[in-house]
Design a protein around this motif. Structure first.
Motif, PDB file in Angstrom:
ATOM      1  N   UNK A  44       0.673  -1.402  -0.084  1.00 27.28           N
ATOM      2  CA  UNK A  44      -0.054  -0.042  -0.117  1.00 27.28           C
ATOM      3  C   UNK A  44       0.733   1.168   0.005  1.00 27.28           C
ATOM      4  N   UNK A  45       1.928   1.190   0.869  1.00 28.94           N
ATOM      5  CA  UNK A  45       2.690   2.246   0.942  1.00 28.94           C
ATOM      6  C   UNK A  45       3.429   2.599  -0.301  1.00 28.94           C
ATOM      7  N   UNK A  46       4.101   1.798  -1.165  1.00 30.09           N
ATOM      8  CA  UNK A  46       4.779   1.629  -2.291  1.00 30.09           C
ATOM      9  C   UNK A  46       3.844   2.307  -3.472  1.00 30.09           C
ATOM     10  N   UNK A 146     -11.128  -3.763   4.980  1.00 31.10           N
ATOM     11  CA  UNK A 146     -10.250  -3.641   3.474  1.00 31.10           C
ATOM     12  C   UNK A 146      -9.119  -4.688   3.662  1.00 31.10           C
ATOM     13  N   UNK A 147      -9.301  -5.703   2.764  1.00 29.51           N
ATOM     14  CA  UNK A 147      -8.173  -6.645   2.516  1.00 29.51           C
ATOM     15  C   UNK A 147      -7.776  -6.460   1.002  1.00 29.51           C
ATOM     16  N   UNK A 148      -6.385  -7.048   0.883  1.00 27.72           N
ATOM     17  CA  UNK A 148      -5.926  -6.711  -0.384  1.00 27.72           C
ATOM     18  C   UNK A 148      -5.272  -8.259  -1.020  1.00 27.72           C
ATOM     19  N   UNK A 149      -4.964  -8.116  -2.239  1.00 30.28           N
ATOM     20  CA  UNK A 149      -4.432  -9.273  -2.939  1.00 30.28           C
ATOM     21  C   UNK A 149      -3.585  -8.656  -4.083  1.00 30.28           C
ATOM     22  N   UNK A 150      -2.375  -9.173  -4.351  1.00 33.62           N
ATOM     23  CA  UNK A 150      -1.609  -8.474  -5.321  1.00 33.62           C
ATOM     24  C   UNK A 150      -1.074  -9.445  -6.418  1.00 33.62           C
ATOM     25  N   UNK A 159      -0.850  -5.481 -10.226  1.00 35.13           N
ATOM     26  CA  UNK A 159      -2.235  -4.992  -9.941  1.00 35.13           C
ATOM     27  C   UNK A 159      -2.672  -5.565  -8.469  1.00 35.13           C
ATOM     28  N   UNK A 160      -3.032  -4.651  -7.580  1.00 34.53           N
ATOM     29  CA  UNK A 160      -3.502  -4.926  -6.318  1.00 34.53           C
ATOM     30  C   UNK A 160      -5.044  -4.643  -6.329  1.00 34.53           C
ATOM     31  N   UNK A 161      -5.656  -5.568  -5.867  1.00 34.40           N
ATOM     32  CA  UNK A 161      -7.232  -5.535  -5.707  1.00 34.40           C
ATOM     33  C   UNK A 161      -7.599  -5.419  -4.054  1.00 34.40           C
ATOM     34  N   UNK A 162      -8.271  -4.349  -3.930  1.00 28.63           N
ATOM     35  CA  UNK A 162      -8.774  -4.020  -2.457  1.00 28.63           C
ATOM     36  C   UNK A 162     -10.025  -4.222  -2.358  1.00 28.63           C
ATOM     37  N   UNK A 163     -10.559  -5.022  -1.372  1.00 31.90           N
ATOM     38  CA  UNK A 163     -12.100  -5.097  -1.329  1.00 31.90           C
ATOM     39  C   UNK A 163     -12.391  -5.033   0.170  1.00 31.90           C
ATOM     40  N   UNK A 164     -13.591  -4.307   0.143  1.00 28.04           N
ATOM     41  CA  UNK A 164     -14.391  -4.144   1.666  1.00 28.04           C
ATOM     42  C   UNK A 164     -15.851  -4.957   1.283  1.00 28.04           C
ATOM     43  N   UNK A 165     -16.057  -5.723   1.929  1.00 27.66           N
ATOM     44  CA  UNK A 165     -17.246  -6.664   1.839  1.00 27.66           C
ATOM     45  C   UNK A 165     -18.398  -5.394   2.637  1.00 27.66           C
ATOM     46  N   UNK A 166     -18.044  -4.827   3.620  1.00 21.71           N
ATOM     47  CA  UNK A 166     -19.001  -4.093   4.249  1.00 21.71           C
ATOM     48  C   UNK A 166     -19.486  -3.055   3.470  1.00 21.71           C
ATOM     49  N   UNK A 244      -7.774 -11.941 -10.869  1.00 22.26           N
ATOM     50  CA  UNK A 244      -7.316 -11.549  -9.483  1.00 22.26           C
ATOM     51  C   UNK A 244      -8.498 -12.186  -8.340  1.00 22.26           C
ATOM     52  N   UNK A 245      -8.390 -13.306  -7.702  1.00 27.68           N
ATOM     53  CA  UNK A 245      -9.373 -13.805  -6.760  1.00 27.68           C
ATOM     54  C   UNK A 245      -9.541 -12.905  -5.796  1.00 27.68           C
ATOM     55  N   UNK A 246     -10.787 -12.420  -5.309  1.00 29.91           N
ATOM     56  CA  UNK A 246     -11.033 -11.666  -4.466  1.00 29.91           C
ATOM     57  C   UNK A 246     -10.740 -12.081  -2.984  1.00 29.91           C
ATOM     58  N   UNK A 247      -9.972 -11.279  -2.099  1.00 25.89           N
ATOM     59  CA  UNK A 247      -9.614 -11.476  -0.985  1.00 25.89           C
ATOM     60  C   UNK A 247     -10.748 -11.797   0.051  1.00 25.89           C
ATOM     61  N   UNK A 248     -10.698 -12.573   0.892  1.00 27.78           N
ATOM     62  CA  UNK A 248     -11.940 -12.582   1.991  1.00 27.78           C
ATOM     63  C   UNK A 248     -11.626 -12.736   3.453  1.00 27.78           C
TER      64      UNK A 248
END
Length: 248
Positions: A44-46, A146-150, A159-166, A244-248
């Protein structure tokens, strides 16, 4: 009470400086012993640093003359003395707003860098839409869950996918993207039960960008990226560059 499981979900909020002083201290103790969270925070920082570098804009040479001319015609406003916030308030608000603005501007979703008097009448509507998108972007990246997967892409891109289920939303953060072929764009898709659902197109002129995917993320299992004609397609017309499989 905050548990170890809760702490794993705070990487996005920590990077955005969106935690309270107590939460930040607790998370940093956890971070020193959790390699997974340390990797996410590093990514995230990079990404934020790359997006900030991509946001630099050189103004037109005529801008200086226009600004100096308007200075002589615009009446100076009366001095405004704001109420001085407490030190605690500054620590809590300033870093969060600075980094949020950095991400928003770099992703191309923030306001307009330099305003000109003779803008078209639809500027206000465009800016309002951009602000809504910016708010949505920051809300997802800073969500407590929020969780992520790169995943790596070709030629050193990522590519990094960030998902918030709420919030039922996902964000794709891309870095070092190659320019797509003439007449083509990168299009995003949600994989919903094996069917690819359109989720927006990316700016073909930006190597670094963050995009809030359109539509709900809760029912999707993955995010795909394909190369499509300008304007996008109803269904994928090329093999995906990545799924990219969505992180859970």
């Amino acid at each position: 009470m905050t548990t170890d499981t809760d702490l794993h979900t705070l990487t996005g909020a920590y990077t955005l400086h969106a935690l309270s002083y107590e939460e930040r201290a607790l998370f940093e103790r956890h971070l020193s012993a959790c390699g997974t969270c340390a990797d996410e925070v590093t990514e995230f920082t990079a990404t934020a640093a790359k997006l900030a570098a991509a946001a630099a804009v050189t103004p037109r040479p005529a801008m200086k003359h226009q600004v100096l001319h308007r200075v002589t015609t615009v009446r100076q406003a009366a001095p405004y003395v704001p109420r001085t916030p407490s030190a605690a308030t500054l620590r809590r608000r300033l870093p969060r707003l600075m980094l949020a603005a950095c991400l928003a501007a770099a992703a191309g979703l923030g306001g307009i860098a330099v305003r000109e008097h003779d803008r078209a009448e639809n500027t206000a509507a465009q800016e309002q839409q951009a602000r809504r998108q910016t708010d949505e972007l920051i809300a997802v990246l800073g969500a407590p869950d929020a969780v992520s997967r790169r995943v790596p892409l070709d030629d050193g891109a990522g590519a990094t996918v960030v998902v918030s289920r709420t919030r039922d939303k996902a964000v794709l953060v891309a870095s070092d993207l190659a320019t797509p072929p003439t007449g083509k764009v990168y299009q995003l898709w949600y994989d919903q039960g094996g069917t690819m659902r359109p989720a927006g197109v990316m700016d073909a002129d930006r190597a670094h960008q963050a995009v809030v995917l359109s539509g709900p993320a809760r029912s999707a299992s993955a995010v795909g990226i394909t190369v499509e004609p300008v304007g996008g397609s109803a269904r994928p017309t090329s093999a995906p560059l990545a799924v990219v499989t969505l992180p859970v």
